[in-house]
Design an enzyme around this catalytic site. Structure first.
Site, PDB file in Angstrom:
ATOM      1  N   THR A 126       0.825  -1.209   0.000  1.00  0.00           N
ATOM      2  CA  THR A 126       0.000   0.000   0.000  1.00  0.00           C
ATOM      3  C   THR A 126       0.861   1.261   0.000  1.00  0.00           C
ATOM      4  O   THR A 126       1.988   1.248   0.512  1.00  0.00           O
ATOM      5  CB  THR A 126      -0.914  -0.002   1.258  1.00  0.00           C
ATOM      6  N   ASP A 127       0.293   2.333  -0.524  1.00  0.00           N
ATOM      7  CA  ASP A 127       1.008   3.623  -0.495  1.00  0.00           C
ATOM      8  C   ASP A 127       1.154   4.148   0.938  1.00  0.00           C
ATOM      9  O   ASP A 127       1.945   5.055   1.196  1.00  0.00           O
ATOM     10  CB  ASP A 127       0.300   4.669  -1.380  1.00  0.00           C
ATOM     11  N   GLU A 128       0.388   3.547   1.873  1.00  0.00           N
ATOM     12  CA  GLU A 128       0.443   4.041   3.259  1.00  0.00           C
ATOM     13  C   GLU A 128       1.799   3.803   3.904  1.00  0.00           C
ATOM     14  O   GLU A 128       2.102   4.403   4.940  1.00  0.00           O
ATOM     15  CB  GLU A 128      -0.684   3.418   4.084  1.00  0.00           C
ATOM     16  N   TYR A 154      -1.416  -0.409  11.197  1.00  0.00           N
ATOM     17  CA  TYR A 154      -1.643  -1.080   9.900  1.00  0.00           C
ATOM     18  C   TYR A 154      -0.502  -0.821   8.938  1.00  0.00           C
ATOM     19  O   TYR A 154       0.116  -1.759   8.412  1.00  0.00           O
ATOM     20  CB  TYR A 154      -2.972  -0.597   9.290  1.00  0.00           C
ATOM     21  N   LYS A 158       2.365  -3.375   7.270  1.00  0.00           N
ATOM     22  CA  LYS A 158       2.545  -3.564   5.814  1.00  0.00           C
ATOM     23  C   LYS A 158       3.978  -3.225   5.414  1.00  0.00           C
ATOM     24  O   LYS A 158       4.584  -3.903   4.580  1.00  0.00           O
ATOM     25  CB  LYS A 158       1.553  -2.705   5.023  1.00  0.00           C
TER      26      LYS A 158
END
Ligand code: NAD
Ligand code: TYD
Length: 345
Positions: A126-128, A154, A158
């Protein structure tokens, strides 16, 4: 014929990927490995359950014995890992399961790939993992070189999985690729996430809980475009590389919620500003130049078309989401927003 294990295939993006792959690649065999947590729904996979090129196996990616047994039986060519705890708010309420599934589970899968010789392990990220960008610097975008700088349990879990995947590539030569995608929307998304939550609540004339002032920005991509990008990476992506996926489609949360109200003919008075998320990332924005240049990928669905298709899907598939917003979800909703859906009526 390629044998592909898709983990987390009973969830939002994984199920869309399974439908996409069975249709686009009539020579492939897909094995879905899913624990069926609150976010996984077997009913989603009903249309492909009888397909002879599809097999469903219920197991936890952290369960080494079960994972090894499946790999021994199937000897997959490719593993695409979608399985994850995926909701930021839940990770703030309880980080533990995020560390288990997202980190340990990824390691268990990669160990099985090493043991049984898979030709590719693709990690869906994810870009997060890049943290956030300021609201007043529209010139700044996440590239693959942007440092990892996470905000939530989260995104930290990741990012850990990404680092482990790159370590397995470097240390063991495991043929790994990683994709980091922006926010997805489309059919089969669990109604705890912004877009389906707002559609479901609006359809039931319930309050639309907007965090803070609703000014946070996300970069939205139609789920099928994400599937297409992963397909390209599996075919032509370079081993050991990270590919960002996004469609230059930044929007403020409040604008999305207003648009959903407009499309459904519901009054904006349903909007209810609630306490902000702790550690709330301000803005995500992907620079997709690398995947465009190297693999020729570009998104095909414009937001105006994608959001209409999505709203129509939720209108046409009420039983799908009405069934899953009962039970455990009501408990979560109460913890998160103070009242259950029923109490808000
Ligand atoms: P989701 O929550 O809808 O689905 C997750 C699926 O994984 C469910 O079917 C669940 O049952 C399964 N699962 C969870 N724990 C498991 C375990 N221990 N073993 C086996 N299966 C397990 O998630 P999603 O939105 O479809 O996201 C899929 C992946 O894409 C995730 O890795 C997520 O981090 C990533 N991602 C999501 C987005 C997004 O906008 N939704 C954007 C970028 C990346
Ligand atoms: P979400 O769909 O949870 O995705 P992510 O946090 O991974 O980007 O949330 C998208 C944005 O919408 C995020 O800025 C938080 C906000 N949001 C609300 O304002 N209200 C809500 O009820 C939810 C679920 C999210």
């Amino acid at each position: 014929m390629r044998k592909i294990i898709v983990t987390g295939g009973a969830g939002f993006i994984g199920s869309n990927f399974i439908f996409y792959m069975l249709e686009r690649h009539p020579e492939d065999r897909i094995i879905c490995l899913d624990k069926l947590t609150y976010a996984g729904n077997l009913s989603t996979l009903a249309p492909v359950m009888d397909n002879p090129r599809f097999r469903f196996v219920r197991a936890d990616i952290c369960d080494r014995a079960a994972v090894n047994q499946l790999f021994q039986e199937e000897k997959p060519d490719i593993v695409v890992n979608f399985a994850a705890e995926s909701h930021v708010d839940r990770s703030i309420l309880n980080p533990d399961i995020f560390l288990q599934t997202n980190i340990i589970g990824t390691a268990v899968l990669m160990d099985a790939c090493r043991e049984y010789g898979a030709a590719r392990f693709h990690q869906v990220s994810t870009d997060e993992v890049y943290g956030d960008l300021p609201l007043d610097r529209p010139d700044l975008l996440f590239t693959e070189e942007t440092p990892i700088h996470t905000s939530s349990p989260y995104s930290s879990s990741k990012a850990s999985a990404d680092l482990l995947s790159l370590a397995y590539y470097r240390t063991y030569g495991l043929p790994v690729t990683i994709s980091r995608c922006s926010n997805n929307y489309g059919p089969y998304q669990f109604p705890e996430k912004l877009i389906p939550l707002m559609i479901a609540n609006a359809l039931n004339d319930r309050p639309l809980p907007v965090y803070g002032e609703g000014l946070n920005v996300r970069d939205w991509l139609y789920v099928e475009d994400h599937c297409l990008a992963i397909d390209r990476i599996l075919e032509k992506g370079r081993i050991g590389e990270v590919y960002n996926i996004g469609g230059h489609n930044e929007m403020k949360n409040i604008d999305i919620v207003r648009l959903i109200c407009r499309e459904l003919g519901k009054p904006e008075s349903l909007i209810s500003y609630v306490a902000d998320r702790r550690g709330h990332d301000l803005r995500y924005a992907i620079d997709p130049e690398k995947i465009h240049r190297e693999l020729g990928w570009l998104p095909e669905t414009k937001f105006a078309e994608g959001i209409r298709k999505t709203i129509c899907w939720y209108l046409d598939n009420r039983t799908w989401w009405e069934e899953i917003v009962s039970g455990e979800y009501q408990e979560y909703y109460k913890k998160m927003y103070g009242k259950t859906d029923e109490e808000m009526q």
